[in-house]
Design an enzyme around this catalytic site. Structure first.
Site, PDB file in Angstrom:
ATOM      1  CB  SER A  86      17.221   7.226 -42.870  1.00  0.00           C
ATOM      2  OG  SER A  86      18.261   6.282 -42.997  1.00  0.00           O
ATOM      3  CB  THR A 126       6.966   4.902 -46.724  1.00  0.00           C
ATOM      4  OG1 THR A 126       7.314   3.756 -47.535  1.00  0.00           O
ATOM      5  CG2 THR A 126       5.485   4.908 -46.477  1.00  0.00           C
ATOM      6  CG  ASP A 135      22.457  13.541 -57.917  1.00  0.00           C
ATOM      7  OD1 ASP A 135      23.619  13.534 -57.471  1.00  0.00           O
ATOM      8  OD2 ASP A 135      22.081  14.299 -58.826  1.00  0.00           O
ATOM      9  CG  ASN A 143      20.279   2.563 -43.218  1.00  0.00           C
ATOM     10  OD1 ASN A 143      20.104   1.483 -42.660  1.00  0.00           O
ATOM     11  ND2 ASN A 143      19.836   2.833 -44.434  1.00  0.00           N
ATOM     12  N   GLY A 193      11.762  -1.489 -52.711  1.00  0.00           N
ATOM     13  CA  GLY A 193      11.369  -2.253 -53.893  1.00  0.00           C
ATOM     14  C   GLY A 193      10.040  -2.961 -53.708  1.00  0.00           C
ATOM     15  N   GLY A 251      18.417   9.660 -52.302  1.00  0.00           N
ATOM     16  CA  GLY A 251      19.411   8.618 -52.082  1.00  0.00           C
ATOM     17  C   GLY A 251      20.222   8.297 -53.310  1.00  0.00           C
TER      18      GLY A 251
HETATM   19  C1  FMN Z   1      20.612   2.951 -51.633  1.00  0.00           C
HETATM   20  C2  FMN Z   1      19.495   3.790 -51.110  1.00  0.00           C
HETATM   21  C3  FMN Z   1      19.765   5.001 -50.493  1.00  0.00           C
HETATM   22  C4  FMN Z   1      18.722   5.792 -49.996  1.00  0.00           C
HETATM   23  N1  FMN Z   1      18.999   6.988 -49.399  1.00  0.00           N
HETATM   24  C5  FMN Z   1      17.992   7.762 -48.929  1.00  0.00           C
HETATM   25  C6  FMN Z   1      18.252   9.026 -48.337  1.00  0.00           C
HETATM   26  O1  FMN Z   1      19.390   9.483 -48.273  1.00  0.00           O
HETATM   27  N2  FMN Z   1      17.200   9.736 -47.846  1.00  0.00           N
HETATM   28  C7  FMN Z   1      15.897   9.259 -47.925  1.00  0.00           C
HETATM   29  O2  FMN Z   1      14.970   9.926 -47.468  1.00  0.00           O
HETATM   30  N3  FMN Z   1      15.630   8.088 -48.507  1.00  0.00           N
HETATM   31  C8  FMN Z   1      16.619   7.335 -49.022  1.00  0.00           C
HETATM   32  N4  FMN Z   1      16.337   6.137 -49.610  1.00  0.00           N
HETATM   33  C9  FMN Z   1      14.928   5.681 -49.681  1.00  0.00           C
HETATM   34  C10 FMN Z   1      14.275   5.997 -51.037  1.00  0.00           C
HETATM   35  O3  FMN Z   1      14.248   7.389 -51.278  1.00  0.00           O
HETATM   36  C11 FMN Z   1      12.835   5.454 -51.074  1.00  0.00           C
HETATM   37  O4  FMN Z   1      12.060   6.110 -50.099  1.00  0.00           O
HETATM   38  C12 FMN Z   1      12.768   3.958 -50.816  1.00  0.00           C
HETATM   39  O5  FMN Z   1      13.841   3.286 -51.423  1.00  0.00           O
HETATM   40  C13 FMN Z   1      11.463   3.345 -51.342  1.00  0.00           C
HETATM   41  O6  FMN Z   1      11.326   3.543 -52.731  1.00  0.00           O
HETATM   42  P1  FMN Z   1      11.695   2.411 -53.828  1.00  0.00           P
HETATM   43  O7  FMN Z   1      10.976   1.164 -53.428  1.00  0.00           O
HETATM   44  O8  FMN Z   1      11.258   2.992 -55.139  1.00  0.00           O
HETATM   45  O9  FMN Z   1      13.170   2.242 -53.760  1.00  0.00           O
HETATM   46  C14 FMN Z   1      17.363   5.337 -50.122  1.00  0.00           C
HETATM   47  C15 FMN Z   1      17.104   4.119 -50.765  1.00  0.00           C
HETATM   48  C16 FMN Z   1      18.129   3.346 -51.258  1.00  0.00           C
HETATM   49  C17 FMN Z   1      17.788   2.029 -51.938  1.00  0.00           C
END
Ligand code: FMN
Length: 384
Positions: A186, A270, A71, A188, A296, A69
């Site tokens: 996802s 996850t 890059d 979204n 987070g 997410g």
């Molecule tokens: C802005 C944003 C975009 C993300 N885009 C993707 C994505 O394209 N594909 C995916 O599998 N996860 C995506 N994620 C999820 C993250 O890879 C990760 O699984 C999730 O944020 C939990 O980790 P964290 O608490 O360290 O952020 C995205 C997260 C954020 C915040």
């Protein structure tokens, strides 16, 4: 350095719109990725301790990776290695290029150290990303750490055609990355998470393994000796599955039933959650009422529970990449002790700054010593 980021840089950055800051940072890192001196400087400040681990035939210099997410267009691969990450997961990439959801689509929940996002897989499409990665290799700027690609479904592709959509992306990107993650979790993309259903996921994985087999055969046919043909056949590109924290343990168990027949190399646990924590803070309530996935701190405990369950169910035989609410070495250790062999950060990088991978790798090394362990793999699942 992280004190300086938290107290001086972050407050200035957080006065600005989340996505604009993200885009500016990515442009900076893309620029650094093209300049050896800049990469050297980043590495001097942020290079992490060696804490190697081998998984699915790949050597990871340390277990702290960049989560999907961040890059999405693969513009900063050399910079992630220079920033001390032991691996990076690029994307989500879809077969068709797409703009994602209308802005604003990222929201900071600062008191909870969380983000809500509904980006919706904005990305330039699989063919464009393949070109970027091919050029990186041709220019001799390929990263010295494993690179994965997160695959999503294009919004315009109906669910019934999902397998073909994922397989098209995999076919063009397969030569350019070390491992792949099928993202069916996802929140979204409308109805995407229905693809976590066993039969739908089975169809997607079957299509990807067909591409794997065909590509291995083609390489083998081009090779003269029988011995190297056998080696190539064995070298199917690892395909992992990324799951939602909102799945029940029963639904996770159904996914695990596909591990052997569809050669799933590992699980990424996850993605973001659609649930929200209780809060009496009116500003937080406003942010939490936005549609999208929450990441987070509030995600940490549930994501660890999912990892623990997966590790127990597979008796530690299936590699798990733990992600969700990791901000420091204690959080990373919690995931590793529950069963993760590697960890990833996204929101932690936003809140803690670019020193996060170095700090976590260093902290993990210390924890190994405190626990009388020599290698990281001895710590995986050690609480179970
Ligand atoms: C802005 C944003 C975009 C993300 N885009 C993707 C994505 O394209 N594909 C995916 O599998 N996860 C995506 N994620 C999820 C993250 O890879 C990760 O699984 C999730 O944020 C939990 O980790 P964290 O608490 O360290 O952020 C995205 C997260 C954020 C915040």
């Amino acid at each position: 350095m992280s004190w300086f980021y938290r107290h001086c840089i972050r407050p200035a950055l957080f006065t600005q719109n989340s996505e604009q800051i993200h885009n500016r940072t990515m442009r900076g890192l893309a620029w650094a990725s093209r300049h050896k001196l800049a990469l050297g400087a980043l590495n001097t400040f942020y290079g992490a301790s060696e804490l190697p681990i081998e998984l699915f035939g790949l050597r990871f210099p340390n277990p702290v990776g960049l989560a999907a997410g961040m890059d999405k267009a693969a513009t900063a691969v050399p910079a992630w290695a220079a920033l001390g990450f032991g691996f990076s997961e690029l994307g989500g990439v879809t077969w068709h290029p797409q703009p994602g959801n209308p802005t604003p689509r990222i929201f900071r929940a600062i008191p909870d150290q969380a983000l809500v996002n509904r980006m919706g897989f904005n990305n330039p499409g699989a063919e464009a990303v393949a070109q970027v990665l091919a050029k990186l290799r041709a220019d001799g700027r390929w990263s010295n750490h494993p690179v994965g690609i997160n695959l999503g479904k294009s919004k315009i592709t109906p669910l019934e055609k999902a397998a073909e959509d994922y397989a098209n992306s995999f076919r063009v990107l397969r030569p350019h990355a070390d491992f792949f993650v099928v993202n069916v979790s996802s929140p979204n993309t409308p109805n995407l998470r229905q693809l976590q259903d066993k039969s739908a996921l089975d169809e997607i994985l079957a299509a990807l393994q067909e591409v794997n087999v065909a590509a291995s055969r083609k390489s083998a046919a081009n090779n003269s000796t029988e011995k190297s043909a056998a080696l190539l056949r064995d070298a199917a590109t690892p395909v992992l599955v990324k799951v939602a924290p909102d799945l029940s343990f029963e639904a996770l168990d159904e996914i695990l039933e596909l591990v052997v027949p569809r050669q799933i190399a590992g699980i990424v646990a996850t993605n973001t959650t659609i649930t929200r924590p209780q809060t009496s803070d009116a500003r937080l309530q406003g942010i939490y009422s936005e549609a999208g996935g929450l990441s987070g701190r509030p995600l940490r405990a549930r994501s660890t529970e999912v990892i623990r369950h997966l590790h127990r169910q597979t008796r530690g035989t299936l590699p798990i990449i733990g992600v969700g609410g990791i901000f420091n070495a204690d959080d990373a250790w919690e995931k590793i002790a529950a069963g993760a062999s590697l960890v990833q950060v996204y929101t932690g990088l936003v809140y803690e700054g670019p020193g996060i991978s170095k700090k976590i790798a260093h902290g993990l090394l210390k924890k190994l010593g405190q626990n009388g362990l020599k290698e990281l793999r001895q710590a995986v699942g050690c609480e179970n």
